[in-house]
Write a protein that holds these residues in place. Structure first.
Motif, PDB file in Angstrom:
ATOM      1  N   VAL A 120       0.837  -1.198   0.000  1.00 64.40           N
ATOM      2  CA  VAL A 120       0.000   0.000   0.000  1.00 64.40           C
ATOM      3  C   VAL A 120       0.878   1.257   0.000  1.00 64.40           C
ATOM      4  CG1 VAL A 120      -0.139   0.155   2.520  1.00 64.40           C
ATOM      5  CG2 VAL A 120      -1.992   1.076   1.130  1.00 64.40           C
ATOM      6  N   ALA A 121       0.406   2.293  -0.680  1.00 61.54           N
ATOM      7  CA  ALA A 121       1.171   3.545  -0.763  1.00 61.54           C
ATOM      8  C   ALA A 121       0.939   4.389   0.488  1.00 61.54           C
ATOM      9  CB  ALA A 121       0.769   4.321  -2.015  1.00 61.54           C
ATOM     10  N   ASP A 122       1.244   3.811   1.616  1.00 57.26           N
ATOM     11  CA  ASP A 122       1.097   4.489   2.901  1.00 57.26           C
ATOM     12  C   ASP A 122       2.150   3.885   3.831  1.00 57.26           C
ATOM     13  OD1 ASP A 122       0.394   5.072   5.616  1.00 57.26           O
ATOM     14  OD2 ASP A 122      -1.645   5.537   5.004  1.00 57.26           O
ATOM     15  N   PRO A 123       3.245   4.607   4.102  1.00 57.90           N
ATOM     16  CA  PRO A 123       4.329   4.028   4.896  1.00 57.90           C
ATOM     17  C   PRO A 123       3.886   3.499   6.257  1.00 57.90           C
ATOM     18  CG  PRO A 123       5.036   6.073   3.866  1.00 57.90           C
ATOM     19  CD  PRO A 123       3.566   5.969   3.628  1.00 57.90           C
ATOM     20  N   GLN A 124       2.978   4.197   6.920  1.00 60.65           N
ATOM     21  CA  GLN A 124       2.558   3.751   8.244  1.00 60.65           C
ATOM     22  C   GLN A 124       1.833   2.411   8.173  1.00 60.65           C
ATOM     23  OE1 GLN A 124       0.269   6.646  10.414  1.00 60.65           O
ATOM     24  NE2 GLN A 124      -0.051   5.314  12.172  1.00 60.65           N
ATOM     25  N   ARG A 125       0.955   2.267   7.200  1.00 59.87           N
ATOM     26  CA  ARG A 125       0.239   0.997   7.052  1.00 59.87           C
ATOM     27  C   ARG A 125       1.206  -0.109   6.611  1.00 59.87           C
ATOM     28  NH1 ARG A 125      -3.973   4.646   6.263  1.00 59.87           N
ATOM     29  NH2 ARG A 125      -6.020   3.903   7.022  1.00 59.87           N
ATOM     30  N   ALA A 126       2.121   0.209   5.697  1.00 65.53           N
ATOM     31  CA  ALA A 126       3.094  -0.795   5.271  1.00 65.53           C
ATOM     32  C   ALA A 126       3.930  -1.282   6.448  1.00 65.53           C
ATOM     33  CB  ALA A 126       3.992  -0.218   4.181  1.00 65.53           C
ATOM     34  N   ARG A 127       4.352  -0.357   7.303  1.00 64.03           N
ATOM     35  CA  ARG A 127       5.138  -0.741   8.484  1.00 64.03           C
ATOM     36  C   ARG A 127       4.328  -1.627   9.430  1.00 64.03           C
ATOM     37  NH1 ARG A 127       9.886   2.231   9.104  1.00 64.03           N
ATOM     38  NH2 ARG A 127      10.073   3.962   7.609  1.00 64.03           N
ATOM     39  N   ARG A 128       3.026  -1.387   9.511  1.00 63.04           N
ATOM     40  CA  ARG A 128       2.190  -2.224  10.380  1.00 63.04           C
ATOM     41  C   ARG A 128       2.199  -3.670   9.887  1.00 63.04           C
ATOM     42  NH1 ARG A 128       0.849  -5.022  13.405  1.00 63.04           N
ATOM     43  NH2 ARG A 128      -0.948  -5.096  14.836  1.00 63.04           N
ATOM     44  N   MET A 129       2.172  -3.858   8.580  1.00 65.14           N
ATOM     45  CA  MET A 129       2.226  -5.205   8.035  1.00 65.14           C
ATOM     46  C   MET A 129       3.604  -5.837   8.265  1.00 65.14           C
ATOM     47  SD  MET A 129      -0.665  -6.288   6.804  1.00 65.14           S
ATOM     48  CE  MET A 129      -1.287  -5.600   8.350  1.00 65.14           C
ATOM     49  N   LEU A 130       4.660  -5.030   8.119  1.00 64.41           N
ATOM     50  CA  LEU A 130       5.999  -5.566   8.345  1.00 64.41           C
ATOM     51  C   LEU A 130       6.191  -5.953   9.810  1.00 64.41           C
ATOM     52  CD1 LEU A 130       8.284  -3.311   6.112  1.00 64.41           C
ATOM     53  CD2 LEU A 130       6.974  -5.362   5.527  1.00 64.41           C
ATOM     54  N   ASP A 131       5.601  -5.191  10.722  1.00 68.12           N
ATOM     55  CA  ASP A 131       5.657  -5.553  12.147  1.00 68.12           C
ATOM     56  C   ASP A 131       5.006  -6.918  12.373  1.00 68.12           C
ATOM     57  OD1 ASP A 131       6.934  -3.197  12.766  1.00 68.12           O
ATOM     58  OD2 ASP A 131       5.129  -2.174  13.476  1.00 68.12           O
ATOM     59  N   PHE A 132       3.869  -7.137  11.726  1.00 68.24           N
ATOM     60  CA  PHE A 132       3.184  -8.422  11.851  1.00 68.24           C
ATOM     61  C   PHE A 132       4.054  -9.558  11.326  1.00 68.24           C
ATOM     62  CE2 PHE A 132       0.710 -11.539   9.352  1.00 68.24           C
ATOM     63  CZ  PHE A 132       0.141 -12.247  10.402  1.00 68.24           C
ATOM     64  N   VAL A 133       4.678  -9.336  10.180  1.00 66.56           N
ATOM     65  CA  VAL A 133       5.538 -10.364   9.582  1.00 66.56           C
ATOM     66  C   VAL A 133       6.720 -10.673  10.491  1.00 66.56           C
ATOM     67  CG1 VAL A 133       7.085 -10.888   7.660  1.00 66.56           C
ATOM     68  CG2 VAL A 133       4.863  -9.841   7.224  1.00 66.56           C
ATOM     69  N   ALA A 134       7.366  -9.637  11.020  1.00 69.48           N
ATOM     70  CA  ALA A 134       8.539  -9.837  11.868  1.00 69.48           C
ATOM     71  C   ALA A 134       8.179 -10.609  13.135  1.00 69.48           C
ATOM     72  CB  ALA A 134       9.167  -8.495  12.220  1.00 69.48           C
ATOM     73  N   ALA A 135       7.047 -10.281  13.754  1.00 73.48           N
ATOM     74  CA  ALA A 135       6.632 -10.993  14.964  1.00 73.48           C
ATOM     75  C   ALA A 135       6.307 -12.449  14.652  1.00 73.48           C
ATOM     76  CB  ALA A 135       5.426 -10.294  15.584  1.00 73.48           C
TER      77      ALA A 135
END
Length: 239
Positions: A120-135
């Motif tokens: 998604v073209a929204d850094p904050q939302r993209a980071r939320r997904m990356l946080d989920f992946v990392a956990a």
């Protein structure tokens, strides 16, 4: 014997007005529903994993698939298409987490997070997904390394956040040590360090990979040896 029907004229006038008003209100409401522009529904909160498991009636894998299909179709609502950037990503992560808890061996939730919703073209939302992946990766690195590698690439190329990409790549090298993990995954940390001009650190990582025996393929070893020489030359040429 059937009861005799009373004529309409015998109904008290106030009651007749009330019935007519109710009919008009019903007709007006239906017309308004047809003429009003369709409204997108917000994504509801995900059910807790325990509740979803109980509702699955002994079929948690089927329930997990149903939840992910629900997410996939949620953006296409009657009369309206809901862009990903308008989804509540905290709630989205909750749905993905519950589905993954019900079916921990499936990679579908992680693929959706790292390759679809993180785009998604929204850094904050993209980071939320990356946080989920990392956990999620930390809980099962030997099977979930592909999503973590994709997260590192998203952090590097989409978010242009090299420190975050480096942190993900470092976790990959340290935790994804199984024989099924390809060499390039362990080498990502060194390449990102090079991009950050941390040449000495990149050489240390490559030297450690060679010395530890994590890389055994002769072609990969030759590639890393060549990379060490290239980094040394680059270091000498630096002002």
């Amino acid at each position: 014997m059937a009861a005799a029907q009373r004529p309409w004229s015998s109904v008290p006038r106030p009651l007749r007005w009330l019935l007519a008003a109710c009919l008009l209100l019903q007709l007006g409401w239906r017309l308004a529903q047809q003429q009003a522009p369709p409204q997108a529904r917000p994504l509801p909160a995900a059910p807790p994993a325990a509740v979803a498991r109980l509702s699955s009636l002994g079929e948690p894998l089927a329930m997990a698939k149903a939840m992910l299909l629900y997410l996939q179709s949620f953006e296409d609502q009657p009369g309206v298409s809901l862009p990903w950037r308008e989804l509540d990503y905290d709630r989205l992560a909750g749905w993905l987490e519950t589905a993954q808890t019900l079916d921990p061996r499936s990679r579908y939730a992680l693929v959706a997070a790292s390759e679809v919703y993180a785009g998604v073209a929204d850094p904050q939302r993209a980071r939320r997904m990356l946080d989920f992946v990392a956990a999620s990766f930390a809980a099962d690195p030997q099977h979930r390394w592909p999503a973590m590698a994709q997260a590192a690439l998203v952090a590097k190329h989409q978010l242009h956040d090299l420190p975050l990409a480096l942190a993900y790549a470092r976790d990959l090298r340290r935790l994804a040590t199984g024989p099924q993990v390809p060499a390039w995954v362990r080498e990502m940390e060194a390449f990102i360090l090079e991009d950050m001009d941390q040449l000495d650190s990149a050489r240390l990582v490559i030297g450690g990979l060679i010395a530890s025996g994590q890389i055994s393929d002769p072609h990969e070893l030759a590639f890393l040896a060549h990379k060490l020489d290239a980094l040394a030359d680059k270091k000498k040429a630096a002002p």
